[in-house]
Design a protein around this motif. Structure first.
Motif, PDB file in Angstrom:
ATOM      1  N   GLN A 133       1.538  -1.827   0.022  1.00  0.00           N
ATOM      2  CA  GLN A 133      -0.035   0.000   0.292  1.00  0.00           C
ATOM      3  C   GLN A 133       1.271   1.072   0.059  1.00  0.00           C
ATOM      4  O   GLN A 133       0.621   2.252  -0.625  1.00  0.00           O
ATOM      5  N   LYS A 183       8.483  -3.034  -5.655  1.00  0.00           N
ATOM      6  CA  LYS A 183       8.650  -3.928  -5.184  1.00  0.00           C
ATOM      7  C   LYS A 183       9.782  -3.923  -4.379  1.00  0.00           C
ATOM      8  O   LYS A 183      11.204  -3.689  -3.975  1.00  0.00           O
ATOM      9  N   PHE A 195       2.276 -10.899  -7.010  1.00  0.00           N
ATOM     10  CA  PHE A 195       1.336  -9.733  -6.634  1.00  0.00           C
ATOM     11  C   PHE A 195      -0.033  -9.193  -7.750  1.00  0.00           C
ATOM     12  O   PHE A 195      -0.577  -9.634  -8.004  1.00  0.00           O
ATOM     13  N   GLU A 196      -0.722  -9.113  -6.141  1.00  0.00           N
ATOM     14  CA  GLU A 196      -2.106  -9.443  -6.381  1.00  0.00           C
ATOM     15  C   GLU A 196      -2.598  -7.532  -6.138  1.00  0.00           C
ATOM     16  O   GLU A 196      -2.335  -6.814  -5.025  1.00  0.00           O
ATOM     17  N   ARG A 197      -3.538  -7.349  -7.553  1.00  0.00           N
ATOM     18  CA  ARG A 197      -3.443  -5.881  -7.981  1.00  0.00           C
ATOM     19  C   ARG A 197      -4.336  -5.662  -7.260  1.00  0.00           C
ATOM     20  O   ARG A 197      -4.947  -4.552  -6.566  1.00  0.00           O
ATOM     21  N   GLN A 198      -5.624  -6.390  -6.615  1.00  0.00           N
ATOM     22  CA  GLN A 198      -6.585  -6.053  -6.405  1.00  0.00           C
ATOM     23  C   GLN A 198      -6.821  -5.990  -4.488  1.00  0.00           C
ATOM     24  O   GLN A 198      -6.521  -4.493  -4.020  1.00  0.00           O
ATOM     25  N   LYS A 220      -3.627  -5.342  -3.672  1.00  0.00           N
ATOM     26  CA  LYS A 220      -2.125  -5.144  -3.389  1.00  0.00           C
ATOM     27  C   LYS A 220      -1.699  -5.697  -2.570  1.00  0.00           C
ATOM     28  O   LYS A 220      -0.791  -5.015  -1.238  1.00  0.00           O
ATOM     29  N   TYR A 264       2.580  -8.957  -1.751  1.00  0.00           N
ATOM     30  CA  TYR A 264       3.307  -9.558  -2.637  1.00  0.00           C
ATOM     31  C   TYR A 264       3.256 -10.753  -2.007  1.00  0.00           C
ATOM     32  O   TYR A 264       3.206 -10.410  -0.386  1.00  0.00           O
TER      33      TYR A 264
END
Length: 1194
Positions: A127, A132, A159-162, A164, A166
Motif C-alpha cells: 500500500q 517491489k 502480486f495481487e493488484r486488487q 496490493k 506481494y
C-alpha cells in the motif's frame, strides 16, 4: 579448511540445505569458553546420511570432521545456549512477536517426513511502497538460498493488484533429513528491514529400534587403562542392553524426539543428562557403517566421556608405524605439555589429557598421512544434590517472604518452580534469587494472595518442595471518617486511617466513585483520602470507604449548604429587558440556594402576590419567572426580586421597557427633478415608539397605477433620498416608511405628483474642420445622452476674443453636425460653442478650448509613409497590391506618381487621391509591376517626396543543364547551371531527387542545397539511376525539374553480370472500383464527404456527377484523389443538395461508375438524435411526424 566431499553424480541441488558452517576459531581461543557459562547445552546436529565416503572409514571421518572441525565454534555459537540466556527458538519467537515493519504474514515453522514437500509463505503489503521490496531466503544465518534454486528448492513471487499484496513462497520438494534446521526470511525496502526466523523439522519415515541412549555413557572399566572411555558397542551392534535397576524405565530419546525443542533443556535437567548435545550427536553417528582405513588398523572410538578433573586416554593403532601422526583439538594442532602427554607403544599412538576441565569438551581428530579419524570428548560435572530442603511457610499479605534451600555445590545451577511452572527471574520480575555459597534463597518482596502455591526447587541431582500460605492481617480502624458540612464551591476532604496498607474503594449513596478531574483519591501507606474540588449540591449524601479483601466499611455523612443568590448574567449591565407591546413577557431568572429560597416580586411599593393577575410571579425549584400578559407601554418600569432562606437573602432590580412601532412620517417633498431621477426629503415621525429610528424605506409608483415598488432594501438613515431609473415624461408619486427595532410603521401620505424630464448632454468632439480668410467651418458629434424628449437641433454661437457677447450664427436650428460661420473679418480671433436643443431646453454648451484665427494657413506637405513600405514591398504573382499612404498639406495638395522615372500607366495601376491620403491598387500583380515608385506631394511651392520599391516574385525556372561528372563505387558526382529565370528573387537552394531506372519512382536525397555541384552517396550497387534537380527561391520549388540525359550505373566490382532480357509485363487494365459509394445521411449546415476507391492503368480520369449532371467549377464542392481514393466534399449542404451522386472513372481501356444517394436532414434536432445513436430511419419517421403535427411551420 577442507570441504566436505560429494558424489560425482550428485547434483548441486541435492545439497541446497547443507549444515551451517561458521569460521573456525582463531588460535588461542578456548573452544569451550561459552560452555562455561552454563551447565546444560542443547546441540542441533545435521544428518550425515547423504554424505559420501570414497575409500575407507577414515574418509568417512574426513567427511564429517571437515564439516565438524570447521563448524565446531560456529555450532557452539549458533546452537548452544545457556539456561540464563533462553533458547534460540524462544529468542526467535520473541523477535517475531514484535510488531512487524513490513511483513503482513510471516513464514511459520513446519514439520515433515523425509521425501515430503513443504511450502513457506511470506506476505508484504504494497500500500505504501513505491516499488517491489527485496526478499531473501537464508538457511541459518548467512547461506543465501537464491543460488541453490533447482530441483529441490523453488522460489516464487506473485502480486495481487486488487489487494496490493506481494506473496513470496519457498517450496522445498522431496525433503531430506539434512534439510532440517533454522531458516530466515528477510525483506528490505529502502531503509526498512524486516526479518523472520522459522524452523523446519524433517523426520525419518521408519523409526529405528528403541535404544537406551544412557547405556552408552557406561564406563568401559573402572581403574583400568582405558578408564573414561565410552562403550558404544551396544549401539553399533544394535543389541538390547539390560538396564540397571536404579535407572528409571523411561526412553529419554523417544521422550526428546516427541517433545517440543523448547522443552529439551527441561527434560535434560529433569533426567540428569548433563551433555544432551553429545548424546544427540552420538546417537546419529551410531547409524554410520564403519569403513576400513588403509592408514589406521584401529581408529578412535566415536565418543569419550570423563568426569571433571579426571584423565582420558585416546588410542589409535597405525598400519604403518612410519607414518607421521598429528593430534588436533577443534582443528588446532596439539603440542606436548604437562596437560597433553603423547606415548608410542608399537603401532599404538596414545594421547593422555590430564585434569580435564570444561574447556577440554571438544572434538578431537588425528591425521596419518592423508587420512584421519575423529572423536568427541564430553566432560561431565558431578550432579548437584539438595542437602537442606524447603520448608512450609506462613506469611501475611505485604510481608517480605523468603524460601531457602542448600545444595552440595557452591554457585550451582538451581531452578525454581511455582505449581510446576518455572519462575521468571529475569528483568522486572517480582521474584529475586539470592545466592550465598551453597545457600539459595527465593525472595518475594510484597506477598499477595496470588503467592499461595507450592514452590519447588530442582538441581541436577535432586529436588525439594514446600507450601507457602499468605493470609490477610487483621484490620483495625485507627481513624474513622467524620461527618462534614461544607459550603457549596468549597473543597470537600474525607480522610481515614487503617492498620494495613491495602487499597480500597469509595462509595457515595451505595454507588462506586470513579476518579476524575474534580474527584481525586489518594492512598499513602495506611491513610486513604477523598478530595472533591468545588463541591456541588449533588455531592450531598452518605460516603463510605471499603478496604479491599476485608468485609469492613467506614461511613460518614456530608451536608452541602448554599446561601440564596439571583443570577442576572444574561440581562446585561443595566438589567434592562425590552418587550414589544402586545406580546407576552415571560422573564425567567435563575436562582440558587440550599435549602431552596422563598421568592417574592414587587413593583415600587406594591408586592405582586396575585397569581391570577396580568402581571405576576411564578416560582420553580431553580428559577423564578416574571409574567406580563399582553404588555402595554404603561408596564414599563423597575421590578424587584427578593430571595430569602435560612442562610441569608439576596435582592435584584430589573428594568422592563415596553416598545412599539413608530408613527408614520409626514408626506415627503420632491425638491428637484432630473432626466430619470428626483431628490426628495421628509421629516422624522413625531413618536419613535420607544425605540430609536433605525432608518426608512421609500416606495414609488406611477400616478395612474396602484402598485407601489420598494426602492431600497437597505435602511436609509438620512431624511433625503434620490430615486433613480424613472421614465421621462411619466408622472410619479413617492411615500416613506419609518423603521425601528420593533418593526415598520404605516406608510406616509403620498407626495405630490412629479414628472422626470431633462435636457440632453452637451455635443461632443467639437473641432475646427477648415478655416479661410472669411469663414470658419466647425464639426462635432451628437450628445452622448439625448433622452426621451429627443433632439430638435443645434445652436452655434461665437464671440470675438476680448468680448463676452455671444452671437448666434444660425437663426434657425440646424440638424447637421457641421456648420460654416461666414462673414468673419480676416485676421480676427473667435471662440465657438455649440448647444443641443430639445423640448426641455438647450443643453450645457460645448466650448472650443482655443481661439480660432480667421485666416487661411498653409500647411507644408508631409508624407507619412507606413513602416512596412520603408523597405521593399514583396508580393507574389497573382496577389493584389493595395497600398494606402497618408499625407498632410493645405490648401489643395497635389499628388503625382512615377514608376522608374516615367509616369504611371493608369490602365495597369489604379491610383486614387484624397485630401489626406493616396491609394495605389493593383488587382492582380504581375512581374512587370515590379520597380521603384516615386510619390510627390506639392502645396504651392512646397514639395515632399517618398519612394516605394515593389517586387513581384514568382517561382524560379529549373536549372539549365544537369550533368553526371563522375561515377565511382556507390557515389555519383553531379554538376548543374543556375536557372535562367530566378523568379525575380534570389535562388535559396536546390532539391535533388533520384530514380531507379526500373521503377522511375523519384525520391528526394538532398533538400535546400546551396551549391551547383553535389555528390550522391549510398547508392545500391547494380542499379541504374537518373537524377533531376529543382530550383528553389522564397516562393518555393520550381514547377519543373531538369533531369540528367544519361543514367548512372552503379557497377559491381569483378565479374560483369549480364542482365537477362525479360519481356515487359502488361500492367494496363480498365478502371474498376474496389470500394463503392455508400448511401449517406448528412446534417444541414455540416460538411459531408463521399468516398470510394478505384484502380486502373493508365490512371483513370475521375468525374463527379449529381443527378447525372457533371459537377464543375462549383465552389461548394471540393474533389480529391489520392492513391486511388476519391473524395467529394460538400460544404455546408442544404436539403437542396440531396440526390443521387455518381463517380465515373475513364481511361483509354474503358470506364466504370458507382453511385449513391445523399439525403440532407435539416435542424439541430436531427443532428442530436444522430449523435445519440438513433437509427436514421427512425429519425426520418420522427421528423415526418413532427412536420405533420406543425403544418404551419415551413
Amino acid at each position: 579448511m577442507p570441504e566436505p566431499t560429494k558424489k560425482a553424480d550428485e547434483t548441486e541441488t541435492e545439497n541446497i540445505l547443507p549444515p551451517e558452517q561458521n569460521k573456525p576459531q582463531e588460535d588461542g581461543t578456548a573452544p569451550g569458553k561459552e560452555e562455561k557459562e552454563s551447565d546444560i547445552m542443547i546441540v542441533i546436529l545435521p544428518s550425515d546420511e547423504n554424505s559420501s565416503d570414497t575409500t575407507s572409514s577414515s574418509e568417512d571421518e574426513n567427511d564429517s570432521s571437515a564439516a565438524d572441525v570447521g563448524n565446531e565454534s560456529g555450532e557452539r555459537k549458533d546452537s548452544v545456549w545457556s539456561m540464563g540466556d533462553g533458547a534460540p527458538e524462544e529468542a526467535e519467537k520473541q523477535d517475531n512477536s514484535q510488531k512487524s515493519v513490513l511483513f503482513i504474514e510471516k513464514p511459520k515453522s513446519g514439520s515433515i517426513s523425509v521425501g515430503q514437500n513443504i511450502t513457506f509463505v511470506a506476505k508484504v503489503e504494497a500500500q505504501d511502497l513505491l516499488r517491489k521490496p527485496t526478499v531473501k531466503w537464508f538457511k541459518g544465518k548467512w547461506m543465501d538460498l537464491a543460488s541453490k534454486a533447482g530441483k529441490h528448492l523453488q522460489l516464487k513471487e506473485t502480486f495481487e493488484r486488487q489487494t496490493k499484496m506481494y506473496t513470496f513462497e519457498m517450496h522445498i520438494i522431496k525433503a531430506k533429513e539434512n534439510y532440517a534446521g533454522n531458516y530466515r526470511c528477510e525483506v528490505t525496502y529502502k531503509d526498512k528491514v524486516d526479518s523472520c526466523s522459522f524452523d523446519l523439522e524433517v523426520h525419518e519415515v521408519s523409526s529405528a529400534p528403541s535404544i537406551d541412549i544412557r547405556s552408552a555413557f557406561k564406563r568401559s572399566g573402572e581403574g583400568q587403562e582405558d578408564a573414561g572411555e565410552l562403550d558404544f558397542s551396544g549401539l553399533l551392534k544394535r543389541r538390547e542392553v539390560k538396564q540397571e535397576p536404579e535407572e528409571p524405565d523411561i526412553d529419554v530419546w523417544e521422550l526428546l524426539k516427541n517433545s517440543n525443542p523448547n522443552d529439551y533443556e527441561k527434560i535434560a535437567f529433569q533426567y540428569g543428562i548433563t551433555d544432551l548435545r553429545g548424546m544427540l550427536k552420538r546417537l546419529k553417528r551410531t547409524r554410520r557403517e564403519e569403513k576400513k582405513s588403509a592408514a589406521f588398523a584401529k581408529i578412535l572410538d566415536p565418543a569419550y566421556q570423563v568426569d571433571k578433573g579426571g584423565r582420558v586416554r585416546f588410542v589409535v593403532e597405525l598400519a604403518d608405524p612410519t607414518v607421521e601422526l598429528k593430534w588436533y583439538k577443534n582443528g588446532q594442532e596439539i603440542r606436548p605439555s604437562g596437560k597433553y602427554i603423547f606415548e608410542h607403544k608399537g603401532n599404538e599412538r596414545i594421547l593422555f589429557i590430564n585434569n580435564c576441565s570444561l574447556t577440554d569438551d571438544a572434538r578431537y581428530h588425528v591425521t596419518a598421512g592423508d587420512e584421519k579419524c575423529s572423536t568427541e570428548l564430553f566432560v561431565r560435572e558431578p550432579p548437584v544434590l539438595v542437602t537442606k530442603g524447603l520448608e512450609d511457610t506462613n506469611a501475611y499479605i505485604g510481608d517480605k517472604i523468603e524460601l531457602s534451600v542448600e545444595v552440595s555445590e557452591d554457585d550451582a545451577n538451581v531452578k525454581w518452580f511455582k505449581n510446576g511452572v518455572e519462575l521468571p527471574l529475569e528483568g522486572k520480575s517480582r521474584y529475586k534469587v539470592k545466592v550465598e555459597g551453597k545457600k539459595h534463597t527465593l525472595i518475594i518482596e510484597e506477598g499477595t494472595k496470588a503467592d499461595n502455591a507450592t514452590y519447588s526447587v530442582m538441581t541436577t541431582g535432586g529436588q525439594s518442595a514446600a507450601k507457602l500460605k499468605v493470609d490477610l492481617r487483621p484490620l483495625k480502624i485507627l481513624h474513622p471518617l467524620e461527618d462534614q458540612t461544607v459550603r457549596i464551591g468549597k473543597e470537600l476532604s474525607l480522610k481515614c486511617e487503617i492498620s494495613e496498607n491495602v487499597d480500597g474503594k469509595w462509595y457515595k449513596n451505595g454507588q462506586l466513585l470513579q476518579p476524575s478531574d474534580r474527584i481525586k483519591m489518594y492512598h499513602k501507606g495506611r491513610i486513604h483520602r477523598l478530595i472533591i474540588d468545588s463541591s456541588l449540591v449533588e455531592d450531598d449524601g452518605e460516603y463510605m470507604f471499603v478496604p479491599d479483601s476485608y468485609n469492613v466499611n467506614i461511613p460518614c455523612k456530608v451536608h452541602i449548604i448554599d446561601p440564596p443568590k439571583v443570577h442576572l448574567d444574561g440581562l446585561g449591565d443595566d438589567n434592562t429587558v425590552t418587550v414589544v407591546a402586545g406580546t407576552k413577557l415571560r422573564l425567567e431568572i435563575p436562582v440558587s440556594g440550599e435549602p431552596p429560597p422563598k421568592v417574592m416580586w414587587s413593583r415600587g411599593d406594591k408586592w405582586l402576590m396575585d397569581s391570577a393577575s396580568r402581571i405576576r410571579g411564578e416560582n420553580y425549584p431553580d428559577s423564578s419567572c416574571l409574567v406580563i400578559d399582553s404588555a402595554e407601554r404603561e408596564d414599563s418600569g423597575v421590578y424587584r426580586i427578593m430571595l430569602k432562606n435560612e442562610a441569608g437573602e439576596d435582592t435584584a432590580h430589573i428594568n422592563i421597557k415596553v416598545v412599539d412601532i413608530p408613527d408614520p412620517p409626514e408626506a415627503p417633498n420632491v425638491i428637484e427633478v432630473g432626466e430619470d431621477w428626483c431628490i426628495m426629503n421628509w421629516e422624522p415621525p413625531a413618536c419613535d415608539g420607544g425605540s430609536p429610528i433605525l432608518g426608512y424605506y421609500i416606495e414609488r409608483k406611477k400616478k395612474q397605477s396602484s402598485r407601489w415598488m420598494r426602492l431600497n432594501f437597505d435602511l436609509i438613515k438620512e431624511t433625503t433620498f434620490e430615486p433613480k431609473k424613472m421614465i421621462e415624461g411619466v408622472a410619479y408619486e413617492v411615500r416613506v416608511f419609518a423603521v425601528n427595532a420593533i418593526g415598520t410603521s404605516k406608510p406616509s401620505m403620498p407626495s405630490k405628483p412629479f414628472v422626470p424630464l431633462a435636457v440632453t448632454s452637451p455635443p461632443t468632439c467639437l473641432a475646427v474642420d477648415s478655416v479661410t480668410d472669411t469663414t470658419v467651418t466647425m464639426k462635432w458629434r451628437p450628445p452622448d445622452q439625448i433622452g426621451a424628449a429627443g433632439l430638435d437641433g443645434y445652436i452655434i454661437e461665437y464671440c470675438f476674443e476680448g468680448t463676452e457677447e455671444w452671437i448666434v450664427a444660425n437663426p434657425e436650428l440646424t440638424d447637421k453636425t457641421k456648420f460654416t460661420i461666414t462673414s468673419l473679418p480676416t485676421g480676427s480671433k473667435i471662440f465657438v460653442r455649440i448647444k443641443a436643443v430639445n423640448a426641455a431646453g438647450p443643453s450645457d454648451p460645448r466650448l472650443h478650448p482655443q481661439p480660432i484665427l480667421v485666416k487661411e494657413v498653409i500647411e507644408p506637405p508631409k508624407i507619412r509613409l507606413p513602416r512596412h513600405l520603408k523597405q521593399t514591398y514583396v508580393r507574389r504573382v497573382g496577389e493584389a497590391v493595395n497600398l494606402v499612404i497618408p499625407f498632410q498639406g493645405r490648401p489643395r495638395a497635389k499628388v503625382s506618381w512615377k514608376k522608374n522615372g516615367a509616369h504611371v500607366d493608369k490602365n495597369q495601376i489604379n491610383i486614387r487621391n484624397s485630401e489626406n491620403d493616396t491609394i495605389i491598387f493593383i488587382r492582380k500583380a504581375e512581374r512587370i509591376h515590379s520597380g521603384k515608385y516615386d510619390m510627390k506631394v506639392k502645396v504651392d511651392n512646397l514639395v515632399d517626396k517618398a519612394t516605394i520599391e515593389i517586387q513581384i516574385v514568382d517561382r524560379p525556372g529549373p536549372p539549365q543543364v544537369v550533368n553526371i561528372v563522375d561515377v565511382w563505387g556507390e557515389n555519383v558526382a553531379l554538376e548543374w547551371k543556375p536557372p535562367k529565370d530566378d523568379g525575380n528573387a534570389n535562388i535559396t537552394g536546390y532539391t535533388i531527387q533520384k530514380a531507379d531506372k526500373k521503377s522511375m519512382e523519384w525520391f528526394t536525397v538532398i533538400e535546400h542545397y546551396h551549391r551547383t555541384s553535389a555528390t550522391i552517396t549510398e547508392l545500391v550497387i547494380g542499379n541504374e539511376y537518373y537524377f533531376r534537380i529543382f530550383s528553389e527561391n522564397m516562393c518555393g520549388l520550381s514547377d519543373d525539374a531538369t533531369m540528367t540525359t544519361e543514367s548512372a550505373v552503379i557497377a559491381k566490382d569483378g565479374k560483369v553480370y549480364k542482365n537477362p532480357v525479360y519481356e515487359d509485363f502488361n500492367f494496363t487494365e480498365p478502371p474498376m472500383f474496389t470500394q463503392p459509394l455508400a448511401n449517406t445521411y448528412a446534417v444541414s449546415g455540416y460538411n459531408a464527404t463521399l468516398n470510394c476507391s478505384v484502380r486502373g492503368n493508365p490512371k483513370p480520369k475521375i468525374t463527379w456527377m449529381k443527378n447525372k449532371i457533371i459537377i464543375s467549377n462549383d465552389p461548394r464542392y471540393r474533389m480529391f484523389s489520392n492513391q486511388g481514393v476519391c473524395t467529394l466534399e460538400i460544404r455546408k449542404p442544404s436539403p437542396y443538395d440531396g440526390g443521387t451522386y455518381t463517380c465515373r472513372a475513364v481511361n483509354s481501356l474503358g470506364e466504370a461508375e458507382v453511385e449513391c444517394k445523399l439525403e440532407v436532414k435539416g435542424g439541430v434536432s436531427f443532428f442530436r438524435l444522430l449523435m445519440q445513436g438513433v437509427p436514421p430511419h427512425i429519425i426520418d419517421s420522427y421528423m415526418q411526424e413532427l412536420q405533420a403535427s406543425n403544418p404551419d411551420k415551413k
